[in-house]
Design an enzyme around this catalytic site. Sequence first.
Site, mmCIF file in Angstrom:
data_model
loop_
_atom_site.group_PDB
_atom_site.id
_atom_site.type_symbol
_atom_site.label_atom_id
_atom_site.label_comp_id
_atom_site.label_asym_id
_atom_site.label_seq_id
_atom_site.Cartn_x
_atom_site.Cartn_y
_atom_site.Cartn_z
ATOM 1 N N HIS A 218 62.004 81.950 8.324
ATOM 2 C CA HIS A 218 61.913 82.818 9.500
ATOM 3 C C HIS A 218 61.147 84.079 9.137
ATOM 4 O O HIS A 218 60.920 84.352 7.960
ATOM 5 C CB HIS A 218 63.323 83.217 9.979
ATOM 6 N N ASP A 220 61.415 88.344 9.876
ATOM 7 C CA ASP A 220 62.410 89.305 10.343
ATOM 8 C C ASP A 220 61.874 89.983 11.604
ATOM 9 O O ASP A 220 60.729 90.447 11.620
ATOM 10 C CB ASP A 220 62.701 90.346 9.256
ATOM 11 N N HIS A 275 59.813 83.837 5.282
ATOM 12 C CA HIS A 275 60.536 83.671 4.025
ATOM 13 C C HIS A 275 61.778 82.817 4.256
ATOM 14 O O HIS A 275 62.151 82.545 5.401
ATOM 15 C CB HIS A 275 60.903 85.040 3.429
ATOM 16 N N ARG A 286 74.490 83.697 -5.520
ATOM 17 C CA ARG A 286 73.495 84.721 -5.195
ATOM 18 C C ARG A 286 74.104 85.656 -4.159
ATOM 19 O O ARG A 286 74.743 85.205 -3.202
ATOM 20 C CB ARG A 286 72.237 84.074 -4.611
HETATM 21 C C1 GA4 Z 1 66.830 86.933 11.004
HETATM 22 C C2 GA4 Z 1 66.913 88.308 10.315
HETATM 23 C C3 GA4 Z 1 68.339 88.886 10.312
HETATM 24 O O1 GA4 Z 1 69.127 88.203 9.355
HETATM 25 C C4 GA4 Z 1 69.000 88.753 11.712
HETATM 26 C C5 GA4 Z 1 69.067 87.272 12.035
HETATM 27 C C6 GA4 Z 1 69.750 86.876 13.339
HETATM 28 C C7 GA4 Z 1 71.242 86.553 13.142
HETATM 29 O O2 GA4 Z 1 71.625 86.034 12.106
HETATM 30 O O3 GA4 Z 1 71.999 86.806 14.082
HETATM 31 C C8 GA4 Z 1 68.925 85.690 13.895
HETATM 32 C C9 GA4 Z 1 67.598 85.686 13.059
HETATM 33 C C10 GA4 Z 1 67.614 86.982 12.299
HETATM 34 C C11 GA4 Z 1 66.347 85.538 13.948
HETATM 35 C C12 GA4 Z 1 66.514 84.474 15.081
HETATM 36 C C13 GA4 Z 1 67.946 84.473 15.671
HETATM 37 C C14 GA4 Z 1 68.612 85.801 15.376
HETATM 38 C C15 GA4 Z 1 69.579 84.331 13.844
HETATM 39 C C16 GA4 Z 1 68.779 83.557 14.841
HETATM 40 C C17 GA4 Z 1 68.791 82.241 14.904
HETATM 41 C C18 GA4 Z 1 70.326 89.507 11.752
HETATM 42 C C19 GA4 Z 1 68.027 89.173 12.764
HETATM 43 O O4 GA4 Z 1 67.900 90.282 13.269
HETATM 44 O O5 GA4 Z 1 67.222 88.118 13.135
#
Ligand code: GA4
Length: 344
Positions: A218, A220, A275, A286
């Site tokens: 994904h 960020d 990443h 980890r």
């Molecule tokens: C990815 C980056 C962060 O960990 C996060 C994630 C979020 C979550 O876990 O609730 C998301 C993911 C993240 C992007 C797409 C959506 C939302 C899980 C998911 C399937 C906290 C964020 O801001 O986006």
Amino acid sequence: MVVASPTCIQNEKVLPIDLPIVDLSAERSMVIKQIVKASEEFGFFIVINHGVPHDTIIAKMEEASFDFFAQPMDQKELAMPAGDESFGYGCKNIGINGDMGEVEYLLFNATIAQLSKTISNDPSNLSSRVSAYIDAVRKLACEILELMAEGMGVPDTLCFSRFIREVDSDSILRVNHYPHNNNNNNNNNNNNNNKEGCKDGTDKSSSYNHTKVGFGEHTDPQILTILRSNDVGGLQISLGDGVWSPVNPDPSAFFVNVGDLLEVMTNGRFVSVRHRVVTNSYNKSRMSIAYFGAPPLHSCIVAQPLMVTPERPSLFRPFTWAEYKKATYSLRLGDSRIDLFRKC
Ligand code: GA4
């Protein structure tokens, strides 16, 4: 620079390369150049000599996090989100659309006032350690964003950092615990004494005996991510075309990811890095801690005027972070959200 030829893991190419390392204590103009180059080329770099105290901030945060995850599941479940909340403890489920990973985690709203709500049973004083940690990494994120703005020649060097300095910034802290991948479960890491798997019907000891995705690929969504891990690897960054580069763990460093919003605000000059984390064959868990610097919900996200020229017209339509966040949560982890905001 390429140092090894590709090898295949699960039919994908893994190509170790030398990733950019920025020594923040080095001469300022050189630091700025390195940060800009790395953000344009990879959207990722490693920061050393960052000034965040190890003993009083980093080690204390890590210790309290390990203590939290070492608790029995019924204790950890007390910190599960209630109602519509997304903050608190989670296990394997990532987001709300069915994504899964070999990970358990804690999500905190990085607004100080919210912290104590996340964890009610807090024997190791995790909440106060989280506050101190967030304070320190927010400062580091601001410093880096200001160096980036300067490097891009933007006169207002606070143009990026201002968003995450706001009291109502929507920043998040995520603590990810990736239990180790060995199947004899001898727990030689004292910090991993939780033998109980997540309550999803799977047996952790048998599901951890080969490489799996810990946290799927994904980008960020926010502006900038400041990530730190213990000495256990697993992070990989995408080099494009299905090629991944492993990132060597370095507990004394921070790993910086450009997020989607920074790609938009630089009109595509900086790239939001894809990443993922794969489970490891180390005999140890980890633990990574990621600070996601985000603007307040109502903030309008638009490219810096200096980065929009007749030769490089604006690539994205303006939007608010609330709109972007809504799109983010309506999609799967690996989907591209930024494309929804691209001008045709
Ligand atoms: C990815 C980056 C962060 O960990 C996060 C994630 C979020 C979550 O876990 O609730 C998301 C993911 C993240 C992007 C797409 C959506 C939302 C899980 C998911 C399937 C906290 C964020 O801001 O986006």
